[in-house]
Design a protein around this motif. Structure first.
Motif, PDB file in Angstrom:
ATOM      1  N   GLU A  62       5.879  -9.954   1.585  1.00 49.05           N
ATOM      2  CA  GLU A  62       6.463 -10.482   2.764  1.00 49.05           C
ATOM      3  C   GLU A  62       5.310 -11.322   3.620  1.00 49.05           C
ATOM      4  N   ILE A  63       4.123 -11.076   3.186  1.00 48.34           N
ATOM      5  CA  ILE A  63       3.184 -11.967   3.846  1.00 48.34           C
ATOM      6  C   ILE A  63       2.235 -12.669   2.812  1.00 48.34           C
ATOM      7  N   ALA A  64       2.424 -12.382   1.667  1.00 51.37           N
ATOM      8  CA  ALA A  64       1.572 -13.434   0.759  1.00 51.37           C
ATOM      9  C   ALA A  64       2.191 -13.940  -0.196  1.00 51.37           C
ATOM     10  N   ALA A  65       1.777 -15.308  -0.593  1.00 53.11           N
ATOM     11  CA  ALA A  65       2.399 -16.083  -1.260  1.00 53.11           C
ATOM     12  C   ALA A  65       2.749 -15.863  -2.697  1.00 53.11           C
ATOM     13  N   GLU A  66       2.022 -15.077  -3.392  1.00 53.85           N
ATOM     14  CA  GLU A  66       2.047 -14.723  -4.685  1.00 53.85           C
ATOM     15  C   GLU A  66       1.700 -13.187  -5.025  1.00 53.85           C
ATOM     16  N   VAL A  67       2.263 -12.434  -5.190  1.00 55.70           N
ATOM     17  CA  VAL A  67       1.752 -10.827  -5.631  1.00 55.70           C
ATOM     18  C   VAL A  67       2.075 -10.544  -6.905  1.00 55.70           C
ATOM     19  N   THR A  68       1.256 -10.043  -7.850  1.00 56.99           N
ATOM     20  CA  THR A  68       1.268  -9.425  -9.101  1.00 56.99           C
ATOM     21  C   THR A  68       0.819  -8.145  -8.801  1.00 56.99           C
ATOM     22  N   VAL A  69       1.722  -7.123  -9.457  1.00 56.64           N
ATOM     23  CA  VAL A  69       1.167  -5.626  -9.701  1.00 56.64           C
ATOM     24  C   VAL A  69       0.568  -5.812 -11.200  1.00 56.64           C
ATOM     25  N   LEU A  70      -0.833  -5.575 -11.234  1.00 59.52           N
ATOM     26  CA  LEU A  70      -1.484  -5.671 -12.497  1.00 59.52           C
ATOM     27  C   LEU A  70      -1.376  -4.433 -13.139  1.00 59.52           C
ATOM     28  N   SER A  71      -1.408  -3.058 -12.332  1.00 63.04           N
ATOM     29  CA  SER A  71      -1.331  -1.822 -13.221  1.00 63.04           C
ATOM     30  C   SER A  71      -0.917  -0.698 -12.195  1.00 63.04           C
ATOM     31  N   GLY A  72      -0.310   0.218 -12.629  1.00 62.81           N
ATOM     32  CA  GLY A  72      -0.029   1.321 -11.761  1.00 62.81           C
ATOM     33  C   GLY A  72       0.061   2.805 -12.888  1.00 62.81           C
ATOM     34  N   ASP A  73      -0.853   3.874 -12.323  1.00 63.91           N
ATOM     35  CA  ASP A  73      -1.033   4.913 -13.189  1.00 63.91           C
ATOM     36  C   ASP A  73      -1.031   6.260 -12.111  1.00 63.91           C
ATOM     37  N   ASP A  74      -0.213   7.313 -12.486  1.00 58.69           N
ATOM     38  CA  ASP A  74      -0.562   8.477 -11.960  1.00 58.69           C
ATOM     39  C   ASP A  74      -1.732   9.031 -12.077  1.00 58.69           C
ATOM     40  N   ILE A  75      -2.607   9.693 -11.326  1.00 57.19           N
ATOM     41  CA  ILE A  75      -3.888  10.253 -11.363  1.00 57.19           C
ATOM     42  C   ILE A  75      -3.672  11.824 -10.835  1.00 57.19           C
ATOM     43  N   GLY A  76      -3.339  12.609 -11.829  1.00 56.71           N
ATOM     44  CA  GLY A  76      -2.958  13.964 -11.450  1.00 56.71           C
ATOM     45  C   GLY A  76      -1.749  14.058 -10.932  1.00 56.71           C
ATOM     46  N   ALA A  77      -1.454  15.125 -10.439  1.00 51.97           N
ATOM     47  CA  ALA A  77      -0.031  15.526  -9.861  1.00 51.97           C
ATOM     48  C   ALA A  77       0.111  14.997  -8.460  1.00 51.97           C
TER      49      ALA A  77
END
Length: 154
Positions: A62-77
């Motif tokens: 909503e505030i940035a011109a271009e947003v890319t999610v590069l990665s997402g990973d669980d870290i533990g529970a």
């Protein structure tokens, strides 16, 4: 300054200076473009941290011109890490976000979000500090509170 839903402690690495902000419970900067902040909220236990992170990425859109999610990973529970790239104006930034579930509540849990934002060129230099900061971050107690807050052991 906003409040965290739980009281936390942390160590701020050398070279970072705390700054006042209305947007976070705690913020520190190392340069004009490298900053760390702590925010948080309370979500139902049924909401995965991945969903909390996706909501934050949507807020950034909503505030940035271009947003890319590069990665997402669980870290533990009880953790999730998300890496993003975004642009504002003529500048590009990278953001590392760590979500940590804290507190004991019957149907909801506190989530503390630690965020590093910097330019791509700064990332290699400041990422170790951010890992140190996140590694030192922990709850002072496990009880959800209305106020909360944070304190540095620096």
């Amino acid at each position: 300054m906003t409040q965290l839903p739980v009281s936390v402690h942390f160590d701020l690495p050398e070279g970072w200076e705390p700054v006042a902000t209305e947007d976070a419970a705690f913020a520190a900067i190392r340069s004009d473009t490298a900053g760390i902040m702590l925010t948080g909220g309370v979500w139902p236990r049924s909401v995965p941290l991945r969903t909390v992170a996706a909501e934050a990425a949507q807020d950034l859109r909503e505030i940035a011109a271009e947003v890319t999610v590069l990665s997402g990973d669980d870290i533990g529970a009880d953790g999730f890490v998300q890496e993003l790239r975004f642009s504002t104006g003529d500048e590009t930034f990278v953001r590392s976000e760590v979500y940590l579930a804290m507190g004991e509540g019957a149907e909801q849990r506190a989530v503390v979000r630690a965020v590093l934002t910097c330019t791509p060129g700064e990332f290699e230099a400041v990422a170790p500090d951010f890992r140190e900061f996140v590694g030192s971050l922990g709850p002072d107690d496990q009880v959800l509170s209305a106020g909360g807050g944070g304190r540095s052991r620096r």
